[in-house]
Design a protein around this motif. Sequence first.
Motif, PDB file in Angstrom:
ATOM      1  N   GLY A  83     -15.176 -18.363  29.869  1.00  0.00           N
ATOM      2  CA  GLY A  83     -15.656 -17.732  28.660  1.00  0.00           C
ATOM      3  C   GLY A  83     -14.541 -17.244  27.819  1.00  0.00           C
ATOM      4  N   LEU A  84     -14.673 -16.547  26.558  1.00  0.00           N
ATOM      5  CA  LEU A  84     -14.177 -15.667  25.311  1.00  0.00           C
ATOM      6  C   LEU A  84     -12.734 -15.058  26.174  1.00  0.00           C
ATOM      7  CD1 LEU A  84     -13.197 -15.831  22.954  1.00  0.00           C
ATOM      8  CD2 LEU A  84     -14.609 -14.054  22.324  1.00  0.00           C
ATOM      9  N   LEU A  85     -11.467 -15.463  25.889  1.00  0.00           N
ATOM     10  CA  LEU A  85      -9.841 -14.598  26.058  1.00  0.00           C
ATOM     11  C   LEU A  85      -9.755 -14.972  24.664  1.00  0.00           C
ATOM     12  CD1 LEU A  85      -9.148 -13.361  28.763  1.00  0.00           C
ATOM     13  CD2 LEU A  85      -8.313 -15.273  29.434  1.00  0.00           C
ATOM     14  N   LEU A  86      -8.764 -13.380  24.417  1.00  0.00           N
ATOM     15  CA  LEU A  86      -8.016 -13.360  23.517  1.00  0.00           C
ATOM     16  C   LEU A  86      -6.306 -13.635  24.116  1.00  0.00           C
ATOM     17  CD1 LEU A  86      -9.527 -10.980  21.664  1.00  0.00           C
ATOM     18  CD2 LEU A  86     -10.161 -13.299  21.051  1.00  0.00           C
ATOM     19  N   LEU A  87      -5.693 -13.901  23.543  1.00  0.00           N
ATOM     20  CA  LEU A  87      -4.361 -14.577  24.176  1.00  0.00           C
ATOM     21  C   LEU A  87      -3.106 -13.623  22.742  1.00  0.00           C
ATOM     22  CD1 LEU A  87      -5.272 -16.952  25.654  1.00  0.00           C
ATOM     23  CD2 LEU A  87      -3.226 -16.773  26.783  1.00  0.00           C
ATOM     24  N   THR A  88      -1.879 -13.267  23.532  1.00  0.00           N
ATOM     25  CA  THR A  88      -1.557 -12.794  22.022  1.00  0.00           C
ATOM     26  C   THR A  88       0.392 -12.330  22.498  1.00  0.00           C
ATOM     27  OG1 THR A  88      -1.317 -11.294  19.959  1.00  0.00           O
ATOM     28  CG2 THR A  88      -2.189 -10.643  22.263  1.00  0.00           C
ATOM     29  N   ASN A  89       0.603 -12.186  21.268  1.00  0.00           N
ATOM     30  CA  ASN A  89       2.197 -11.316  21.363  1.00  0.00           C
ATOM     31  C   ASN A  89       2.031 -10.442  20.471  1.00  0.00           C
ATOM     32  OD1 ASN A  89       2.489 -12.380  19.026  1.00  0.00           O
ATOM     33  ND2 ASN A  89       4.435 -12.869  19.349  1.00  0.00           N
ATOM     34  N   ASP A  90       1.101  -9.807  19.819  1.00  0.00           N
ATOM     35  CA  ASP A  90       0.979  -8.535  19.509  1.00  0.00           C
ATOM     36  C   ASP A  90       0.751  -7.280  20.593  1.00  0.00           C
ATOM     37  OD1 ASP A  90       0.236  -6.373  17.405  1.00  0.00           O
ATOM     38  OD2 ASP A  90      -0.050  -7.695  16.096  1.00  0.00           O
ATOM     39  N   THR A  91       1.383  -6.834  21.044  1.00  0.00           N
ATOM     40  CA  THR A  91       1.410  -5.772  22.437  1.00  0.00           C
ATOM     41  C   THR A  91       0.302  -4.555  21.745  1.00  0.00           C
ATOM     42  OG1 THR A  91       3.567  -4.956  21.949  1.00  0.00           O
ATOM     43  CG2 THR A  91       3.213  -6.630  23.957  1.00  0.00           C
ATOM     44  N   GLY A  92       0.793  -3.754  19.581  1.00  0.00           N
ATOM     45  CA  GLY A  92       0.202  -3.295  19.830  1.00  0.00           C
ATOM     46  C   GLY A  92      -1.427  -3.464  19.062  1.00  0.00           C
ATOM     47  N   LEU A  93      -1.825  -5.143  18.790  1.00  0.00           N
ATOM     48  CA  LEU A  93      -3.491  -4.618  18.862  1.00  0.00           C
ATOM     49  C   LEU A  93      -3.491  -5.117  20.129  1.00  0.00           C
ATOM     50  CD1 LEU A  93      -5.858  -6.340  17.197  1.00  0.00           C
ATOM     51  CD2 LEU A  93      -5.218  -7.936  17.017  1.00  0.00           C
ATOM     52  N   ALA A  94      -3.246  -5.769  21.144  1.00  0.00           N
ATOM     53  CA  ALA A  94      -3.591  -5.711  22.713  1.00  0.00           C
ATOM     54  C   ALA A  94      -4.520  -4.435  22.663  1.00  0.00           C
ATOM     55  CB  ALA A  94      -2.416  -6.380  23.271  1.00  0.00           C
ATOM     56  N   GLN A  95      -3.144  -2.949  22.785  1.00  0.00           N
ATOM     57  CA  GLN A  95      -3.424  -2.467  23.430  1.00  0.00           C
ATOM     58  C   GLN A  95      -4.442  -1.580  22.955  1.00  0.00           C
ATOM     59  OE1 GLN A  95       0.675  -0.267  22.916  1.00  0.00           O
ATOM     60  NE2 GLN A  95       0.898  -1.191  25.147  1.00  0.00           N
ATOM     61  N   ARG A  96      -4.320  -1.462  21.600  1.00  0.00           N
ATOM     62  CA  ARG A  96      -5.738  -1.165  20.481  1.00  0.00           C
ATOM     63  C   ARG A  96      -7.202  -1.742  21.187  1.00  0.00           C
ATOM     64  NH1 ARG A  96      -2.071  -1.791  16.878  1.00  0.00           N
ATOM     65  NH2 ARG A  96      -3.430  -3.299  15.452  1.00  0.00           N
ATOM     66  N   LEU A  97      -6.919  -3.053  21.459  1.00  0.00           N
ATOM     67  CA  LEU A  97      -8.500  -3.373  22.202  1.00  0.00           C
ATOM     68  C   LEU A  97      -8.927  -2.700  23.516  1.00  0.00           C
ATOM     69  CD1 LEU A  97      -7.827  -7.140  20.885  1.00  0.00           C
ATOM     70  CD2 LEU A  97      -9.631  -5.931  19.515  1.00  0.00           C
ATOM     71  N   LEU A  98      -7.776  -2.828  24.463  1.00  0.00           N
ATOM     72  CA  LEU A  98      -8.050  -2.406  25.545  1.00  0.00           C
ATOM     73  C   LEU A  98      -8.130  -1.462  25.789  1.00  0.00           C
ATOM     74  CD1 LEU A  98      -4.941  -4.958  27.588  1.00  0.00           C
ATOM     75  CD2 LEU A  98      -8.011  -5.070  27.101  1.00  0.00           C
ATOM     76  N   ASP A  99      -7.659   0.075  24.872  1.00  0.00           N
ATOM     77  CA  ASP A  99      -7.519   0.768  25.314  1.00  0.00           C
ATOM     78  C   ASP A  99      -9.559   1.427  25.047  1.00  0.00           C
ATOM     79  OD1 ASP A  99      -8.265   3.797  24.654  1.00  0.00           O
ATOM     80  OD2 ASP A  99      -6.790   4.140  22.936  1.00  0.00           O
ATOM     81  N   PRO A 100     -10.283   2.372  26.408  1.00  0.00           N
ATOM     82  CA  PRO A 100     -11.243   2.527  25.849  1.00  0.00           C
ATOM     83  C   PRO A 100     -11.884   3.262  24.945  1.00  0.00           C
ATOM     84  CG  PRO A 100     -10.117   3.353  28.005  1.00  0.00           C
ATOM     85  CD  PRO A 100      -9.130   2.229  26.829  1.00  0.00           C
TER      86      PRO A 100
END
Length: 259
Positions: free
Chosen positions: A131-148
């Motif tokens: 299923g759905l998996l996001l990939l990015t080079n925007d580490t800031g956005l990735a960290q915000r999405l993963l932040d509990p």
Amino acid sequence: MPPRNRTSSRPQPARARQAGDGGHGLARVLSKLGYCSRSQGEALVREGRVRLDGRVVRDPEHRTHAATARIEVDGRPVRAEAPVLLMLNKPRGLVTTRDDPEGRETIYQCLDGLDLPHVSPVGRLDKASEGLLLLTNDTGLAQRLLDPASHVPKTYHVQIDRAADDALLAAIRAGVEDRGERLGVRSARWLREGTRSAWAEIVLDEGRNRHIRRLLAALGAQTLRLVRVSIGDLPLGDLPKGAVRPLTEAERALLERQA
């Protein structure tokens, strides 16, 4: 070899994208700029191929402020890549990593032939999950999405090897303790019921390693299939299995708001 460092028609030097940063290890800065993975960056630094402000640095953890640093690899300036955000419909059987020491197939085979900077998965799906998996080079956005603390919900459709019943659903909603970790859910409901198996929709707003599989196993149910169908309000939709596409500006803005 790391990905080729590209520059767009409006190249953005590292100082333009990373102003005000508190500094990170040199290998991590290379990764944050979208040049390569952190492990590739560590190798490049140790091989003496990276110059920082005109001198070779061989310590991957050397404190580096990307807002002011002048970084070169093999004599070429490293510039921040334009942000890329992709959606992949991950097939079952692929591992969510770039290089697998066991030689298993990885999600990056789905990107073969695409002209992309280095992109990393936002979180993981285990080998058996889809299923759905996001990939990015925007580490800031990735960290915000993963932040509990952001509590971005992730929705899964899960097939189990048991018939649906109210007691099991109540137990899923209550959560369990497993290996010293609390495995809870945001919500759960039955989707389809059969005599030997059932499909449930389970929503998480945090994700521990093999969270749903461990939760169900603790309740005596085996996971037959696990498909992530949305992240926040972003649905997988009808993207074919193994296909990848860039997110639209509207979709990216949606994720930014939720993160």
